[in-house]
Design an enzyme around this catalytic site. Structure first.
Site, PDB file in Angstrom:
ATOM      1  CG  LEU A 121      76.985  30.338 119.957  1.00  0.00           C
ATOM      2  CD1 LEU A 121      76.296  31.077 121.115  1.00  0.00           C
ATOM      3  CD2 LEU A 121      76.117  29.158 119.490  1.00  0.00           C
ATOM      4  CE1 TYR A 143      72.431  28.498 107.726  1.00  0.00           C
ATOM      5  CE2 TYR A 143      70.160  29.207 107.985  1.00  0.00           C
ATOM      6  CZ  TYR A 143      71.397  28.961 108.525  1.00  0.00           C
ATOM      7  OH  TYR A 143      71.612  29.184 109.867  1.00  0.00           O
ATOM      8  CE1 TYR A 146      78.834  27.858 102.070  1.00  0.00           C
ATOM      9  CE2 TYR A 146      76.728  28.899 102.561  1.00  0.00           C
ATOM     10  CZ  TYR A 146      77.798  28.692 101.714  1.00  0.00           C
ATOM     11  OH  TYR A 146      77.829  29.349 100.508  1.00  0.00           O
ATOM     12  CG  ASP A 149      64.597  31.300 112.247  1.00  0.00           C
ATOM     13  OD1 ASP A 149      65.791  31.074 111.957  1.00  0.00           O
ATOM     14  OD2 ASP A 149      64.058  32.414 112.069  1.00  0.00           O
ATOM     15  CE  LYS A 179      72.292  25.248 111.132  1.00  0.00           C
ATOM     16  NZ  LYS A 179      73.583  25.253 111.855  1.00  0.00           N
TER      17      LYS A 179
HETATM   18  N1  LIG Z   1      73.076  34.310 112.512  1.00  0.00           N
HETATM   19  C1  LIG Z   1      71.782  34.017 112.605  1.00  0.00           C
HETATM   20  O1  LIG Z   1      70.906  34.890 112.418  1.00  0.00           O
HETATM   21  C2  LIG Z   1      71.346  32.623 112.957  1.00  0.00           C
HETATM   22  C3  LIG Z   1      69.972  32.357 113.047  1.00  0.00           C
HETATM   23  C4  LIG Z   1      69.557  31.065 113.382  1.00  0.00           C
HETATM   24  C5  LIG Z   1      70.501  30.083 113.607  1.00  0.00           C
HETATM   25  N2  LIG Z   1      71.825  30.361 113.491  1.00  0.00           N
HETATM   26  C6  LIG Z   1      72.778  29.278 113.756  1.00  0.00           C
HETATM   27  O2  LIG Z   1      73.515  29.638 114.915  1.00  0.00           O
HETATM   28  C7  LIG Z   1      74.832  29.082 114.823  1.00  0.00           C
HETATM   29  C8  LIG Z   1      75.852  30.184 115.097  1.00  0.00           C
HETATM   30  O3  LIG Z   1      75.670  31.193 114.128  1.00  0.00           O
HETATM   31  P1  LIG Z   1      76.569  32.512 114.096  1.00  0.00           P
HETATM   32  O4  LIG Z   1      75.689  33.632 113.693  1.00  0.00           O
HETATM   33  O5  LIG Z   1      77.376  32.577 115.347  1.00  0.00           O
HETATM   34  O6  LIG Z   1      77.502  32.159 112.871  1.00  0.00           O
HETATM   35  P2  LIG Z   1      78.632  33.080 112.205  1.00  0.00           P
HETATM   36  O7  LIG Z   1      78.873  34.283 113.026  1.00  0.00           O
HETATM   37  O8  LIG Z   1      78.297  33.214 110.772  1.00  0.00           O
HETATM   38  O9  LIG Z   1      79.911  32.156 112.362  1.00  0.00           O
HETATM   39  C9  LIG Z   1      80.007  30.931 111.697  1.00  0.00           C
HETATM   40  C10 LIG Z   1      81.233  30.248 112.217  1.00  0.00           C
HETATM   41  O10 LIG Z   1      81.355  29.000 111.545  1.00  0.00           O
HETATM   42  C11 LIG Z   1      82.666  28.918 111.044  1.00  0.00           C
HETATM   43  N3  LIG Z   1      82.754  28.064 109.890  1.00  0.00           N
HETATM   44  C12 LIG Z   1      82.194  28.220 108.664  1.00  0.00           C
HETATM   45  N4  LIG Z   1      82.561  27.194 107.872  1.00  0.00           N
HETATM   46  C13 LIG Z   1      83.375  26.399 108.605  1.00  0.00           C
HETATM   47  C14 LIG Z   1      84.063  25.191 108.361  1.00  0.00           C
HETATM   48  N5  LIG Z   1      84.059  24.612 107.138  1.00  0.00           N
HETATM   49  N6  LIG Z   1      84.777  24.636 109.352  1.00  0.00           N
HETATM   50  C15 LIG Z   1      84.834  25.223 110.568  1.00  0.00           C
HETATM   51  N7  LIG Z   1      84.226  26.364 110.871  1.00  0.00           N
HETATM   52  C16 LIG Z   1      83.488  26.938 109.892  1.00  0.00           C
HETATM   53  C17 LIG Z   1      83.065  30.346 110.712  1.00  0.00           C
HETATM   54  O11 LIG Z   1      84.464  30.451 110.574  1.00  0.00           O
HETATM   55  P3  LIG Z   1      85.150  31.645 109.706  1.00  0.00           P
HETATM   56  O12 LIG Z   1      85.139  32.839 110.618  1.00  0.00           O
HETATM   57  O13 LIG Z   1      86.506  31.119 109.439  1.00  0.00           O
HETATM   58  O14 LIG Z   1      84.299  31.829 108.490  1.00  0.00           O
HETATM   59  C18 LIG Z   1      82.518  31.044 111.955  1.00  0.00           C
HETATM   60  O15 LIG Z   1      83.391  30.859 113.044  1.00  0.00           O
HETATM   61  C19 LIG Z   1      74.935  28.459 113.440  1.00  0.00           C
HETATM   62  O16 LIG Z   1      74.677  27.080 113.565  1.00  0.00           O
HETATM   63  C20 LIG Z   1      73.812  29.084 112.665  1.00  0.00           C
HETATM   64  O17 LIG Z   1      73.343  28.225 111.654  1.00  0.00           O
HETATM   65  C21 LIG Z   1      72.269  31.605 113.178  1.00  0.00           C
END
Ligand SMILES: NC(=O)c1ccc[n+]([C@@H]2O[C@H](COP(=O)([O-])OP(=O)(O)OC[C@H]3O[C@@H](n4cnc5c(N)ncnc54)[C@H](OP(=O)(O)O)[C@@H]3O)[C@@H](O)[C@H]2O)c1
Length: 301
Positions: free
Chosen positions: A15, A131, A67, A108, A135
């Site tokens: 994102l 997880y 996370y 979700d 959240k």
């Molecule tokens: N992916 C899914 O299917 C999904 C589904 C539902 C909701 N979500 C939610 O949507 C949001 C975006 O998800 P995404 O898929 O874009 O996530 P993602 O691609 O896994 O990226 C997570 C980001 O968070 C950063 N991060 C992790 N630990 C950190 C810390 N201690 N301090 C600062 N940054 C940190 C990571 O940095 P690094 O690159 O350095 O690790 C990365 O930039 C999240 O809130 C997630 O919970 C995701």
């Protein structure tokens, strides 16, 4: 003249990268935009992270960092809660104390999947794993510390051209294997990070948001059905050379450390009604990302 600042956390995530790419096309020229990676704002170091916010003084914080390792969280509960709950609480408190706004992304996985109809934002939560629990705890901190200064957007099955996600895993496996088995008894909706980013920009533009919103691409399908559509579109766009057989399997045949909800379709009516964000069909959203991946693949060959 200084323009108000939007700070995005998690710049390297799916994102975070999408927001950075679409920012130039967004309808928000009256804002400055800064996306911070983990080295610039580390949520596991909450004191330092708050110092960064105090220095930058953003008007809006979009918390795209999390996370997100669902299975690893089962044995890493402390770190998952540190980033997804405790740090979120600190950021929420900072926004409330400094007249800023927080747009936070949730999941979700706060639901247990026993519903038979799309989940409403106010429906009973009951996460099945660490997880989801972390959240949900983050959401609860926001609601108790910064309710009037915040929005929580729950989304599902997020994918993009960036990072690791189901779409990219399927494309890789479809290119490597002779056949594939995919879970057919978990029902949800994919969400393109492009559509989620558009919603976030529409919310900031309107500047009137509070509480919990749901966002997805409006499907109600299984992972197996998503995989079939991925293969069809990838063949059409020349990302794959040949079709392979894909078989439906039960979740019990693909065990994972964390339990997933069997049903997690999110009702996005509230978000669609309040913001100028019509949301394209899920197949059309997928096609945009597959086309982008096809262009990248041609460029790298
Ligand atoms: N992916 C899914 O299917 C999904 C589904 C539902 C909701 N979500 C939610 O949507 C949001 C975006 O998800 P995404 O898929 O874009 O996530 P993602 O691609 O896994 O990226 C997570 C980001 O968070 C950063 N991060 C992790 N630990 C950190 C810390 N201690 N301090 C600062 N940054 C940190 C990571 O940095 P690094 O690159 O350095 O690790 C990365 O930039 C999240 O809130 C997630 O919970 C995701």
């Amino acid at each position: 003249m200084t323009y108000p600042l939007i700070v995005v956390t998690g710049a390297t995530g799916q994102l975070g990268q999408t927001l950075s790419r679409l920012w130039i096309k967004s309808p928000l020229p009256q804002y400055q935009f800064k996306a911070l990676d983990r080295s610039e704002l580390d949520l596991s170091q909450a004191d330092t992270a708050i110092d960064v916010l105090a220095e930058l003084k953003p008007s809006v914080v979009v918390n795209a960092a999390a996370y997100t390792q669902v299975d690893k969280a089962e044995t890493d509960s402390i770190d998952a809660h540190l980033v997804n709950a405790e740090a979120v609480g600190r950021v929420a408190a900072w926004t409330a104390e400094n007249d800023a706004k927080l747009i936070h992304i949730s999941t979700d996985f706060v639901f247990d999947g026993t519903s038979k109809t799309p989940y409403q934002p106010n429906q009973q939560t009951n996460p099945l794993g660490v997880y989801g629990a972390s959240k949900l705890a983050g959401e609860q901190h926001i609601q108790s510390l910064a309710e009037e200064h915040s929005a929580i957007i729950r989304t599902s099955w997020l994918y993009s051209e960036y990072g690791n996600n189901f779409l990219k895993t399927m494309l890789r496996l479809m290119g490597e294997r002779e056949q594939l088995s995919v879970v057919d008894d978990q029902i949800g909706s994919p969400t393109s990070s492009n559509g989620l980013a558009a919603l976030i920009f529409a919310m900031i533009l309107k500047d009137g948001y509070q509480g919990i919103y749901h966002w997805s691409d409006g499907a109600s399908i299984s992972w197996y059905e998503f995989a079939l559509e991925i293969q069809d579109q990838a063949l059409q766009e020349g990302l794959l050379g040949k079709a392979i057989p894909i078989s439906p399997i039960a979740t019990s045949e693909y065990p994972t450390p964390a339990r997933r909800p069997a049903y997690s379709v999110l009702d996005r009516t509230r978000a669609m009604a309040e913001f100028d964000c019509p949301g394209a069909e899920w197949q059309a959203q997928l096609n945009l990302v597959i086309k982008e991946l096809a262009i990248k693949s041609k460029e790298s060959n």
